[in-house]
Design a protein around this motif. Structure first.
Motif, PDB file in Angstrom:
ATOM      1  N   SER A 308       0.954  -1.238  -0.100  1.00  0.00           N
ATOM      2  CA  SER A 308       0.028   0.025   0.137  1.00  0.00           C
ATOM      3  C   SER A 308       0.682   1.273  -0.173  1.00  0.00           C
ATOM      4  N   THR A 366       5.528   7.240  -0.825  1.00  0.00           N
ATOM      5  CA  THR A 366       4.028   7.450  -1.155  1.00  0.00           C
ATOM      6  C   THR A 366       3.163   6.541  -0.627  1.00  0.00           C
ATOM      7  N   GLY A 369      -3.046   6.312  -1.630  1.00  0.00           N
ATOM      8  CA  GLY A 369      -4.321   6.577  -1.398  1.00  0.00           C
ATOM      9  C   GLY A 369      -4.667   6.893   0.025  1.00  0.00           C
ATOM     10  N   SER A 370      -6.048   6.356   0.357  1.00  0.00           N
ATOM     11  CA  SER A 370      -6.150   6.524   1.811  1.00  0.00           C
ATOM     12  C   SER A 370      -5.598   5.475   2.823  1.00  0.00           C
ATOM     13  N   ALA A 371      -5.007   4.602   2.252  1.00  0.00           N
ATOM     14  CA  ALA A 371      -4.421   3.492   3.117  1.00  0.00           C
ATOM     15  C   ALA A 371      -3.811   4.248   4.441  1.00  0.00           C
ATOM     16  N   THR A 372      -4.214   3.633   5.669  1.00  0.00           N
ATOM     17  CA  THR A 372      -3.739   3.826   6.807  1.00  0.00           C
ATOM     18  C   THR A 372      -2.593   2.865   7.292  1.00  0.00           C
ATOM     19  N   TRP A 374       0.433   1.059   5.631  1.00  0.00           N
ATOM     20  CA  TRP A 374       1.258   0.744   4.601  1.00  0.00           C
ATOM     21  C   TRP A 374       2.908   0.449   5.143  1.00  0.00           C
TER      22      TRP A 374
END
Length: 440
Positions: A308, A366, A369-372, A374
């Protein structure tokens, strides 16, 4: 207690069905046993050279000794009759010598700088059977090593290993017992301190060597794998018989270079959720050159796994021993990481003798997206095998292009000068101290 005319020399032939029971031992002088004390007497004999191998002997006591009290003059003495131990005649003592890993533990093959003294080659286990055997000579051989063919002017002619070793030494624990100098592929050490291997026991000796230097017009061979193995041995048994044997080889030896690197994990890499963004240090490690000379680093490979998240714009930064950014011509991998492996070539980066440089893999991280949740995990890749069959010396290559396709960590010992791309002076990270094959 009984010598001279009192020496007993049995003349009869004893058999199991007709034992010889007529031997009486008369002492040269009376043996006085003080009251309240215990004396133990031992019966010994010389075994005739004509004794039949595998025949047996057994002595026992059958009658009470003739003894009187010193003060009273009274006859004293009782006996419990019994047979002694059954002894079997052996032809002679025997000796074995082996350096196989199954017989005794051996140090692993390692990389060492040329010019190093007292390098442990391996261990040899001696085993004596039937009698104590004193080892007087040990033969050694270089024949089991792997040696290149470079000319003297190019940093060493190994001459089948002869020029790689100044002197070999044999130790019994911490005690030096003999030395040997190779004029050919074999040498013999007449031990200054002969060692006795006790009957039916083991004795482990250690072989060490002083390694010749590598440089222009100096004799040691670049990248040679040097093995000083036992070849044979000579000794004499307690019976006086001479024992000559062949030995079993099996030391792992060492691979020699002008200098060698040591790799270690360093601090400075980011950790935790704050690692997202530009110029993130994904991996930090040091490369230290041995005091024997500088080393060059030509190629580094990293394994990068992500979850992610994406990694872009990877580059390698080099810091000198003062923490300043050193000159680095490692290429930059622009854009997104296209595969799980990132390889960087360039330079070479020259690490001075007895100095450690810090290498950092830097990139932009990076989160996706909205991954919390990773992650980015980075490994400095090691090498699982040495390079062989390319170039004039074992483990080395003629061009960095050839090694790049088969290796992860590429370095040179700068044997005669700073290595260029076409020099036979490059190898990979296999057996480099601190860099296991699975990487860091």
């Amino acid at each position: 207690l009984n010598g001279g005319s009192n020496t007993v020399n049995p003349s009869e032939t004893a058999t199991s069905s007709s034992p010889d029971s007529s031997q009486t031992f008369v002492f040269d002088n009376s043996l006085v046993i003080p009251k309240g004390t215990l004396k133990t007497l031992a019966l010994k004999c010389n075994l005739a050279s004509t004794a039949d191998t595998s025949s047996t002997f057994q002595w026992g006591i059958s009658a009470a000794p003739t003894a009187t009290g010193v003060t009273s003059g009274t006859s004293i003495g009782t006996v419990t009759g019994a047979n002694g131990s059954l002894m079997t005649v052996a032809a002679s003592g025997s000796l074995t010598a082996t350096a196989s890993a199954t017989a005794t533990s051996q140090p692993a093959l390692s990389l060492v700088p040329a010019g190093t003294t007292g390098v442990t080659m391996g261990n040899v286990k001696f085993h004596a059977t039937n009698e104590d055997i004193t080892v007087q000579k040990i033969g050694l051989t270089l024949a089991n090593g792997t040696y290149g063919t470079l000319s003297t002017g190019n940093g060493g002619s190994s001459s089948s290993g002869v020029n790689d070793v100044v002197q070999a030494s044999i130790y019994n624990g911490a005690t030096l017992i003999g030395t040997a100098t190779f004029t050919g592929a074999t040498a013999t050490s007449s031990l200054d301190v002969p060692v006795t291997v006790l009957a039916n026991q083991d004795l482990v000796l250690t072989i060490k060597a002083d390694i010749t230097n590598i440089a222009t017009n100096l004799p040691a061979g670049i990248g040679d794998t040097v093995k000083v193995d036992p070849l044979n041995a000579q000794g004499v048994g307690a019976s006086g018989s001479q024992v000559n044997i062949s030995a079993t080889a099996g030391v792992n030896g060492v691979q020699i270079f002008k200098s060698v690197p040591t790799v270690a994990l360093a601090s400075g890499a980011c950790n935790g959720t704050g690692c997202n963004g530009v110029n993130q240090v994904l991996k930090a490690f040091t490369v230290k050159a041995d005091a024997a000379g500088s080393i060059s680093v030509e190629q580094l490979s990293f394994s990068v796994s992500t979850s992610s998240a994406s990694v872009t714009n990877l580059s390698v930064q080099v810091l000198d021993n003062n923490g300043n950014v050193a000159t680095s011509t490692f290429g930059t991998q622009a854009g997104s990481l296209a595969a799980t492996t990132a390889t960087f070539t360039g330079g070479p980066v020259i690490v001075p003798a007895n100095t450690a440089y810090t290498f950092r893999l830097i990139g932009t991280v990076t989160p996706g997206g909205s991954a919390t949740n990773w992650s980015v995990n980075t490994t400095l890749s090691g090498d699982t095998a040495a390079i062989t069959g390319i170039g004039a010396a074992p483990g080395y290559i003629a061009t960095t292009t050839a090694v790049a396709n088969a290796s992860n960590f590429v370095w040179s010992d700068n044997a005669t000068t700073t290595a260029g791309g076409n020099d036979v002076d490059w190898t990979n990270g296999y057996r480099v101290s601190g860099l296991p094959s699975i990487g860091i």
